[in-house]
Scaffold this active site. Structure first.
Site, short mmCIF file in Angstrom:
data_model
loop_
_atom_site.label_atom_id
_atom_site.label_comp_id
_atom_site.label_asym_id
_atom_site.label_seq_id
_atom_site.Cartn_x
_atom_site.Cartn_y
_atom_site.Cartn_z
N ASP A 203 0.88 -1.19 0.09
CA ASP A 203 -0.01 0.01 0.08
C ASP A 203 1.02 1.16 0.17
O ASP A 203 2.00 1.34 0.89
CB ASP A 203 -0.93 0.05 1.07
CG ASP A 203 -1.90 0.89 1.10
OD1 ASP A 203 -2.74 0.90 0.51
OD2 ASP A 203 -1.69 1.91 2.19
N GLU A 257 1.84 -0.62 -5.05
CA GLU A 257 0.68 0.39 -5.51
C GLU A 257 1.80 1.83 -5.52
O GLU A 257 1.99 2.26 -4.38
CB GLU A 257 -0.23 0.59 -4.26
CG GLU A 257 -1.29 1.59 -4.79
CD GLU A 257 -2.11 2.40 -3.68
OE1 GLU A 257 -3.17 2.91 -3.92
OE2 GLU A 257 -1.58 2.47 -2.60
#
Ligand code: NOJ
Length: 534
Positions: A203, A257
């Site tokens: 993330d 990401e």
């Protein structure tokens, strides 16, 4: 898919756990529900699963606010359930990636609780970014950074200091200059690798390090030079992680990401000793327009060649507007900063383009991501009553952005009315309301409807696995009519996409393998795609 390089060509299905399948009847998806649906995922023909966060969390941001990185949230099950799930998924031939949230934790994490309990200047605060405010009485935040969810990126605590959070206030930013933070996450990686997790989706991979001194961004910042992202020091973190992953006999992998404005920045994350792969947000954001799509494909392939990483393709995820809706709008791009909620949508056109886009993405080289519900052709749910909205974006944006709940509505599995088999009979209602119109979109309904989305995905994924993954990587463009994109991979396979409003001729071929719409007199209809054997 056996082999050391499965991740280079894998079709990875994204499970948004809260909305996939509810096993215990509390209206929220969980591991029991997921385990009961593993045969569905095997039959769909995907190679791997990516699960959004399953760790202990107060769910201020759907689990992206982790309070314990080594345990499972009781909403989803137990650590033993997770271990059973991993073994079962592997038994079905599915690899499993899980989300890792290293940029921030929950305000309920023991580290942050200890930081709050300690006085200013105490080492317990060093794992985060605490600072004095500016102006009289320190009443203004330490700098001008804005949270991605809206509002200032700083919140003040009782003793007057402020702490940094690039997302919600419940998600304090971790200080990655702190050796203890680094050691902790390396241990967390090993904890899950040792339990059989095949890899992590990272993330906010671009955000971990900050420019020293946390300087203001100013009124007109350069998006490629922001003090809270893409700091050069982040790469050493991923090199250390890669060494850990490579230390396992079977490869463990990372997908980042990485939302960054330039390919030069992006590609550095994919150097051979860093992350294995990253999401292709350029493709996700691209307009449904042949020149733009072709350019994005060419740029993607060229960029990934620079570092030997496999390209990836993605149309939707749990943060975006579902592409069935996006492709039915006048402006078919996606913009994180402006989701254009409620823009006029032509659902028939959107669905048609989504079918063509499925064949396009599944024909391209490298890895591909399918977000749960893509295979059912789910559209964005745009009429969730405002009082039911859960995404923190809604509050943080002062009610100007409904946020992401519309792509997170629990899946419809069966039956004629909500909860459409998402939960067992007699359960609490799903955590977000499902549209009554989903009756025809359930898995059960689509299984007996050959012109629905699910059979298209099943056929395409199966053909992809059997025939496409070993083809040469580079697509070769074929000459064709204006508004028609055609490429071959090797000498045996071609994909053709007609972006125009008139039927298009197909290149010479031996056989038609699959089409998104029936051919008409041998021609490819408007807004449709075909796979050909040459
Ligand atoms: C990206 C995740 O995909 C999103 O859902 C989350 O809100 C932010 N990172 C913050 O963790």
């Amino acid at each position: 898919m056996p082999g050391q390089t499965w991740w280079r060509t894998a079709a990875i299905y994204q499970i948004y756990l809260r909305s996939f399948a509810d096993g215990n009847g509390d209206g929220v998806g969980d591991l029991a529900g997921l385990r009961s649906r593993l045969p569905y995922l095997r039959d769909l023909g995907v190679d791997a699963l990516w699960l959004t966060p399953w760790n202990v969390s107060p769910m201020a941001d759907g689990g992206y606010d982790v309070a314990d990185y080594r345990d499972i949230d009781p909403l989803f099950g137990t650590l033993a359930d997770a271990e059973d799930f991993l073994a079962e998924a592997h038994g079905f031939g599915l690899k499993v990636l899980v989300d890792l949230v290293p940029n921030h934790c929950s305000d309920q994490h023991p580290w942050f609780r200890a930081a709050l309990a300690a006085p200013p200047g105490d080492p317990a605060r060093d794992r985060f970014w605490f600072a004095e405010g500016r102006g009289p009485g320190g009443d203004s935040p330490p700098n001008d950074w804005r949270s991605y969810f809206g509002g200032p990126a700083w919140t003040r605590v009782a003793d007057g200091q402020w702490y940094l959070h690039m997302f919600a206030p419940q998600q304090p930013e971790l200080n990655w200059e702190h050796a203890g933070v680094r050691a902790e996450f390396e241990d967390v990686l090993r904890f899950w690798f040792d339990r059989g997790v095949d890899g992590f989706r990272i993330d906010v991979a671009h955000g971990l390090m900050k420019t020293p001194g946390l300087p203001d961004v100013g009124a007109d910042p350069d998006p490629a030079d922001l003090p809270y992202q893409d700091h050069a020091g982040v790469h050493e973190i991923y090199r250390a992680w890669r060494r850990i992953a490579d230390g396992y006999p079977d490869p463990r992998v990372f997908v980042g990401e990485v939302w960054l404005p330039t390919t030069a920045q992006f590609v550095r994350y994919l150097r051979p000793d860093e992350l294995h792969s990253a999401f292709n947000f350029d493709f996700l954001c691209c307009a449904w327009e042949p020149n733009a799509i072709r350019k994005t494909i060419d740029d993607t392939v060229a960029t990934h060649h620079l570092v030997g990483a496999p390209p990836t393709w993605v149309l939707s995820n749990h943060d975006t507007i579902r592409h069935v809706t996006r492709y039915g709008r006048e402006d078919t791009t996606f913009d994180l900063g402006n989701r254009r909620h409620g823009a006029f949508t032509d659902p028939v056109l959107g669905r048609r383009r989504a079918r063509a886009a499925a064949l396009l993405t599944l024909a391209l080289p490298g890895g591909v991501y399918v977000y749960q519900g893509d295979e059912l052709g789910l559209a964005e749910v745009e009429d969730i009553p405002l009082e039911r909205i859960q995404d923190p974006t809604w509050e943080r944006s002062e009610h100007t952005d409904r946020g992401r709940d519309g792509c997170r509505v629990p899946l419809p599995w069966s039956g004629a009315e909500p909860p459409f088999g998402f939960s067992p009979p007699g359960s609490t209602a799903p955590w977000l309301p499902q549209p009554r119109s989903w009756t025809t979109l359930t898995v059960e309904a689509q299984e007996t409807n050959p012109s629905s989305m699910l059979p298209l995905y099943r056929q395409a994924l199966t053909l992809r696995r059997e025939h496409l993954t070993n083809l040469p990587e580079d697509p070769t463009w074929l000459a064709g009519d204006d508004g028609v994109l055609a490429f071959r991979r090797g000498d045996t396979f071609a994909c053709v996409v007609n972006f125009t409003a008139t039927p298009a001729r197909l290149p010479d071929h031996e056989a038609v393998l699959l089409t998104s719409e029936p051919l008409t007199g041998g021609l490819l209809p408007p807004e449709a795609a075909a796979w050909l054997r040459l």
